[in-house]
Design an enzyme around this catalytic site. Structure first.
Site, PDB file in Angstrom:
ATOM      1  N   LYS A  70     -14.903   4.915   1.096  1.00 56.10           N
ATOM      2  CA  LYS A  70     -13.721   5.152   1.942  1.00 56.10           C
ATOM      3  C   LYS A  70     -14.123   6.020   3.132  1.00 56.10           C
ATOM      4  O   LYS A  70     -13.677   5.813   4.257  1.00 56.10           O
ATOM      5  CB  LYS A  70     -12.613   5.810   1.108  1.00 56.10           C
ATOM      6  CG  LYS A  70     -11.272   5.905   1.803  1.00 56.10           C
ATOM      7  CD  LYS A  70     -11.105   7.135   2.669  1.00 56.10           C
ATOM      8  CE  LYS A  70      -9.705   7.222   3.285  1.00 56.10           C
ATOM      9  NZ  LYS A  70      -9.567   8.363   4.186  1.00 56.10           N
ATOM     10  N   ASP A  79     -10.342  -7.368  13.217  1.00 55.95           N
ATOM     11  CA  ASP A  79      -9.563  -7.478  11.980  1.00 55.95           C
ATOM     12  C   ASP A  79     -10.154  -6.529  10.922  1.00 55.95           C
ATOM     13  O   ASP A  79     -11.140  -6.845  10.263  1.00 55.95           O
ATOM     14  CB  ASP A  79      -9.641  -8.951  11.519  1.00 55.95           C
ATOM     15  CG  ASP A  79      -8.875  -9.220  10.243  1.00 55.95           C
ATOM     16  OD1 ASP A  79      -8.509  -8.266   9.543  1.00 55.95           O
ATOM     17  OD2 ASP A  79      -8.665 -10.408   9.948  1.00 55.95           O
TER      18      ASP A  79
HETATM   19  C1  MEV Z   1     -11.622  11.485   3.339  1.00 53.02           C
HETATM   20  O1  MEV Z   1     -10.897  10.667   4.221  1.00 53.02           O
HETATM   21  C2  MEV Z   1     -12.995  10.903   3.074  1.00 53.02           C
HETATM   22  C3  MEV Z   1     -13.829  11.635   2.017  1.00 53.02           C
HETATM   23  O2  MEV Z   1     -13.097  11.730   0.799  1.00 53.02           O
HETATM   24  C4  MEV Z   1     -15.091  10.824   1.818  1.00 53.02           C
HETATM   25  C5  MEV Z   1     -15.967  11.285   0.673  1.00 53.02           C
HETATM   26  O3  MEV Z   1     -15.465  11.898  -0.286  1.00 53.02           O
HETATM   27  O4  MEV Z   1     -17.170  10.994   0.737  1.00 53.02           O
HETATM   28  C6  MEV Z   1     -14.149  13.037   2.448  1.00 53.02           C
END
Ligand code: MEV
Length: 386
Positions: free
Chosen positions: A261, A277
């Site tokens: 993420k 997209d």
């Molecule tokens: C937050 O948007 C993204 C993180 O959680 C990514 C990660 O934990 O590596 C900080």
């Protein structure tokens, strides 16, 4: 913002006004929005920031990023500065080949149908190559045809044809979907089966981008204010902490989802800024992360022979610089102009570099002071505004 834009236009070597779309109302006029989707009642704005310090394959790039989350633009820019000290990002891309899927049902003998398709492969490819003369003119077109037998499914076994299509600088969904639909009758005729779905696959694992970087270990050292006085981290501590954090994601899907993420924080920001997209990129990224049957990290971190921190990110990258919103949305057009990208592959390389930088920013913070300190000071501004 006006002052920053003048500076940015200058730094990018563009003529005054070439990035004006970034400052026009919402970057997208009502009239344009109304032609893009249905039942339009408005336009939804998001901040557009600039990722700084990026050197990619030896070139300086100013990167437009559209995102609602604080810390992402700053984190990517800061890490790009560290990577710059190690020579910048290196990117490699494979050919822009997308996969189109044609599902063939009601076959008595799947093996026999598969063999027949192989016998007619050259003829099918030649036909598929005629479907998009413009793409063909620019060097794209049908490249290969693969046949897969799906042995187990809720409706029993069936056959799938993969049409491999070089889409050049397009995202490719339209070209591939058209090719699959047009080729379907011929596939039915050859196999005697019934073609059902004809659609591209977002698991674009033939259209990959790889970004890598190496950071001199001394660049990783830093001092920060702790609750009981200054806290200092050596470069070796930060490097090893980052590798340990990555190992967690490599081994555990719960952590890998969050780790990836963080990568997508950077990736999506550029994908959105360029009118591409982002759902396609998200789907491809996560499917690729699970390609070996277990969901894992999209990136890898380790140390090289000199003790420097080295990182790599490989992922599918179905983005285009022609067609779709990329050529309709004024701010997306300005975003492409700012980066000066000439091919979709180049854009993919920039996106992957930002993803890797973003991953590094998250791991560095998590492995040292934690992310809340940086996050909360920025978050406080949002709370105050709310
Ligand atoms: C937050 O948007 C993204 C993180 O959680 C990514 C990660 O934990 O590596 C900080």
């Amino acid at each position: 913002m006006d002052k920053r834009l003048v500076k940015l236009t200058d730094a990018a070597g563009l003529a005054p006004g070439e990035l004006a779309a970034f400052r026009s109302e919402k970057g997208l006029a009502d009239e344009q929005a109304d032609h893009m989707v249905e039942n339009v009642v408005g336009v939804f704005g998001l901040p557009l920031g600039i990722g700084l310090n990026f050197v990619i394959n030896g070139s300086e790039v100013l990167v437009p990023m559209v995102i609602e989350e604080p810390s992402v633009v700053a984190g990517a820019s800061f890490m790009a500065k560290l990577v710059r000290a190690g020579g910048g990002f290196t990117v490699n891309t494979s050919a822009p080949e997308m996969i189109g899927q044609v599902q063939v049902l009601e076959l008595k003998d799947l093996m026999a149908a598969s063999m027949k398709l192989h016998e007619h492969k050259a003829e099918l490819l030649a036909e598929a190559d005629t479907f998009d003369p413009l793409l063909k003119k620019f060097g794209g077109g049908a490249r290969d045809l693969e046949v897969r037998i799906i042995e187990e499914s809720p409706i029993g076994p069936f056959l799938v044809v993969h049409l491999i299509y070089d889409v050049q600088d397009a995202m490719g969904a339209n070209a591939v979907n058209t090719a699959c639909e047009k080729l379907a009758p011929h596939i039915e005729q050859i196999t005697g089966g019934r073609v059902h779905l004809r659609i591209l696959s977002n698991l674009a694992d033939r259209r990959l981008v790889k970004a890598s970087c190496s950071i001199p270990v001394k660049e990783l050292a830093f001092v920060t204010a702790g609750e009981n006085g200054p806290l200092s981290y050596t470069g070796e501590q930060v490097r090893d902490g980052i590798i340990e954090a990555w190992a967690f994601a490599a081994a555990d899907p719960y952590r890998a989802a969050t780790h990836n993420k963080g990568i997508m924080n950077g990736v999506d920001a550029v994908v959105i800024a360029t009118g591409n997209d982002w759902r396609a990129i998200e789907a491809g990224a996560h499917a690729y992360a699970a390609r070996d049957g277990r969901y894992t990290s999209l990136s890898t971190w380790g140390k090289d022979a000199d003790g420097n921190l080295s990182g790599e990110l490989e992922m599918p990258m179905a983005v285009g610089i022609v067609g779709g919103a990329t050529k309709v949305h004024p701010a997306a057009k300005a975003a492409l102009k700012l980066m000066g990208v000439k091919t979709a592959c180049e854009l993919g390389g920039i996106i992957a570099s930002v993803g890797l930088a973003q991953n590094l920013a998250a791991l560095r913070a998590l492995a040292t002071e934690g992310i809340q300190r940086g996050h909360m000071s920025l978050h406080a501004r949002k709370v105050a505004i709310a």
